[in-house]
Design an enzyme around this catalytic site. Structure first.
Site, mmCIF file in Angstrom:
data_model
loop_
_atom_site.group_PDB
_atom_site.id
_atom_site.type_symbol
_atom_site.label_atom_id
_atom_site.label_comp_id
_atom_site.label_asym_id
_atom_site.label_seq_id
_atom_site.Cartn_x
_atom_site.Cartn_y
_atom_site.Cartn_z
ATOM 1 N N ASP A 93 12.172 14.431 11.215
ATOM 2 C CA ASP A 93 11.421 14.387 9.953
ATOM 3 C C ASP A 93 9.922 14.379 10.236
ATOM 4 O O ASP A 93 9.168 13.598 9.656
ATOM 5 C CB ASP A 93 11.822 13.160 9.137
ATOM 6 C CG ASP A 93 11.394 13.268 7.666
ATOM 7 O OD1 ASP A 93 11.117 14.396 7.214
ATOM 8 O OD2 ASP A 93 11.342 12.235 6.976
ATOM 9 N N GLY A 147 8.667 3.470 -1.504
ATOM 10 C CA GLY A 147 9.627 4.555 -1.628
ATOM 11 C C GLY A 147 10.766 4.110 -2.517
ATOM 12 O O GLY A 147 10.692 3.067 -3.181
ATOM 13 N N ALA A 148 11.826 4.892 -2.530
ATOM 14 C CA ALA A 148 12.964 4.585 -3.398
ATOM 15 C C ALA A 148 13.596 3.250 -3.048
ATOM 16 O O ALA A 148 14.019 2.502 -3.934
ATOM 17 C CB ALA A 148 13.996 5.710 -3.293
ATOM 18 N N HIS A 149 13.660 2.932 -1.760
ATOM 19 C CA HIS A 149 14.316 1.698 -1.327
ATOM 20 C C HIS A 149 13.420 0.840 -0.439
ATOM 21 O O HIS A 149 13.900 -0.126 0.163
ATOM 22 C CB HIS A 149 15.602 2.021 -0.562
ATOM 23 C CG HIS A 149 16.607 2.784 -1.369
ATOM 24 N ND1 HIS A 149 17.432 2.176 -2.289
ATOM 25 C CD2 HIS A 149 16.908 4.109 -1.400
ATOM 26 C CE1 HIS A 149 18.210 3.102 -2.846
ATOM 27 N NE2 HIS A 149 17.905 4.273 -2.332
ATOM 28 N N SER A 150 12.155 1.171 -0.335
ATOM 29 C CA SER A 150 11.300 0.433 0.593
ATOM 30 C C SER A 150 9.897 0.241 0.048
ATOM 31 O O SER A 150 9.464 0.946 -0.863
ATOM 32 C CB SER A 150 11.219 1.171 1.933
ATOM 33 O OG SER A 150 10.602 2.435 1.767
ATOM 34 N N ARG A 151 9.226 -0.737 0.627
ATOM 35 C CA ARG A 151 7.816 -0.988 0.344
ATOM 36 C C ARG A 151 7.130 -1.332 1.655
ATOM 37 O O ARG A 151 7.744 -1.923 2.541
ATOM 38 C CB ARG A 151 7.650 -2.158 -0.629
ATOM 39 C CG ARG A 151 8.166 -1.876 -2.034
ATOM 40 C CD ARG A 151 8.013 -3.103 -2.893
ATOM 41 N NE ARG A 151 8.427 -2.838 -4.269
ATOM 42 C CZ ARG A 151 8.378 -3.740 -5.235
ATOM 43 N NH1 ARG A 151 7.951 -4.961 -4.971
ATOM 44 N NH2 ARG A 151 8.762 -3.428 -6.459
ATOM 45 N N ILE A 152 5.867 -0.947 1.755
ATOM 46 C CA ILE A 152 5.109 -1.259 2.962
ATOM 47 C C ILE A 152 3.904 -2.099 2.571
ATOM 48 O O ILE A 152 3.152 -1.743 1.665
ATOM 49 C CB ILE A 152 4.662 0.017 3.699
ATOM 50 C CG1 ILE A 152 5.877 0.902 4.001
ATOM 51 C CG2 ILE A 152 3.950 -0.343 5.002
ATOM 52 C CD1 ILE A 152 5.536 2.196 4.697
ATOM 53 N N PHE A 181 0.806 -1.220 0.000
ATOM 54 C CA PHE A 181 0.000 0.000 0.000
ATOM 55 C C PHE A 181 0.840 1.272 0.000
ATOM 56 O O PHE A 181 0.296 2.379 -0.056
ATOM 57 C CB PHE A 181 -0.982 0.022 1.180
ATOM 58 C CG PHE A 181 -0.355 0.070 2.542
ATOM 59 C CD1 PHE A 181 -0.019 1.270 3.133
ATOM 60 C CD2 PHE A 181 -0.118 -1.102 3.246
ATOM 61 C CE1 PHE A 181 0.542 1.318 4.393
ATOM 62 C CE2 PHE A 181 0.444 -1.069 4.512
ATOM 63 C CZ PHE A 181 0.772 0.147 5.092
ATOM 64 N N ALA A 182 2.155 1.135 0.038
ATOM 65 C CA ALA A 182 3.027 2.313 -0.044
ATOM 66 C C ALA A 182 4.410 1.862 -0.472
ATOM 67 O O ALA A 182 4.793 0.709 -0.273
ATOM 68 C CB ALA A 182 3.095 3.037 1.300
#
Length: 390
Positions: free
Chosen positions: A212, A95-100, A92-93
């Site tokens: 952040d 990023g450049a180096h990640s997934r959730i 469901f989400a």
């Protein structure tokens, strides 16, 4: 739970024959004329294709050399994640180096954050590994209703994963994107702001700087309560009090961080001021600017997002205090929580937010006036002044 849709596979612990610890990349053609950069680019492409395959993810996590942790509130914190209890669902989400991914761990809905550690980029690899270790170390010792709960973690290069509670309503930015500008009621603004500030008050009490804080890193659960998340760039204040470098996101970043000057926990207060502005407007900060343009506007021109005329004066005053250019003029989160709680009381009593401040000033003015009158009156029986507290 019944509403969750999951892919038909499960991570099983040592139920199959031993799998290779890390599937090797296909042999690249040897071309004397190709540059070292091109060979690394080809290797990176091959690795990405392997990583993008969900099958390879499960294979890596099923391998026997997996370091696992699981949070415990006992005197000794032990991490023994049982991967046989982990089910991976839909992404469901990313990023450049990640997934959730959505998932189930021990019959509980969870979010599974998987981070891909590139093997051909040493600087990126070291940075991501450090962020992973920092996030696990911090999350595992944080327990608060407004901090996302860490459940477990596992590490098998090139895939690292962190398992946390599942926040069904997504992040605050997604929530605000669905709202009309300036449409949130003052009750909703204060409720969400209190959740965030209480979580941050606790975080700072533990000596942690988030670095952040932004609407994308604030998650909502079924009850629409907010929890602070994503501690990959966080640090203990004793270790980063005088740290330099910008670790956050430009639109929410304090000017001292943008300028790479020494900073303190007050950078989080600045970011909270931007988030509070988001709650009052439902807009993206510095909309119409690129992140770099926003950073330049803040650092070089001392610009801030425009406060709408509809914003309550008391709330506008708090926002301005939070994003003050001078960190020493920004309030602590304990003060922010106290102010927001008083504002919340005013709203519940049907009073404008300015009432509390006005009443306080009026009361002080009256007391000061009485004090002056009393001390100026001489007793007919004595030349001494009447005590103020008489």
């Amino acid at each position: 739970m019944s509403g969750l849709c999951f892919n038909p596979f499960r991570l099983r612990w040592s139920l199959r024959s031993k799998l290779p610890l890390e599937p090797s990349l296909p042999n690249l053609p040897c071309n004397p004329s190709s540059s070292k950069t091109n060979r690394y680019a080809e290797a990176e492409t091959m690795e990405k294709k392997r990583f993008d395959s969900m099958e390879s993810w499960s294979m890596i996590l099923e391998s026997e050399n997996v370091e696992t942790w699981e949070a415990s509130k006992g005197e000794r914190e032990e991490w023994t994640a049982d991967l046989s209890q982990l089910f991976i669902g839909n992404k469901f989400a990313s990023g450049a180096h990640s997934r959730i991914y959505r998932g189930i761990y021990k019959q509980r809905a969870v979010a599974v954050k998987m981070v891909r550690i590139p093997t051909h980029k040493e600087e990126t690899r070291a940075k991501l590994e450090q962020q992973f270790k920092s996030e696990v170390a911090l999350l595992s010792r944080l327990f608060h209703p407004n901090i996302v709960q860490f459940i477990a973690a596992c590490k098998k290069p090139p895939v690292y994963c962190i398992i946390t509670e599942y926040m069904s309503q997504g992040n605050l930015r997604m929530y605000l994107n669905k709202k009309e500008p300036y449409s949130l009621s003052i009750e909703t603004v204060l409720r969400l702001a209190l959740d965030i500030s209480r979580g941050m008050e606790y975080l700072h009490s533990q000596g942690v700087i988030h670095r952040d804080l932004k609407s994308n890193n604030l998650l909502l659960n079924d009850e629409m309560r907010v929890k602070v998340a994503d501690f990959g760039t966080s640090c203990l204040e004793t270790q980063c009090r005088e740290a330099k470098g910008n670790m956050g996101t430009y639109r929410w970043m304090a000017p001292e961080m943008i300028k790479e000057k020494p900073y303190t926990r007050k950078v989080d207060v600045y970011s909270f001021g931007i988030v509070l502005w988001e709650l009052t407007t439902a807009l993206l900060p510095f909309q119409g600017m690129t992140p770099v343009q926003a950073a330049f506007a803040v650092a070089e021109k001392n610009e801030r997002p425009p406060l709408p005329a509809s914003c309550q004066p008391a709330l506008a005053h708090l926002i301005k205090r939070c994003w003050s250019e001078n960190p020493s003029k920004r309030p602590d989160f304990s003060n922010i929580v106290a102010v927001l709680e008083k504002y919340d009381e005013c709203v519940k009593e049907g009073l404008p937010l300015t009432s509390h401040a006005s009443l306080t000033k009026t009361k002080k003015a009256i007391l000061d006036h009485l004090k002056g009158c009393v001390t100026s009156i001489s007793s007919p029986f004595s030349s001494s002044s009447v005590p103020v507290n008489a």
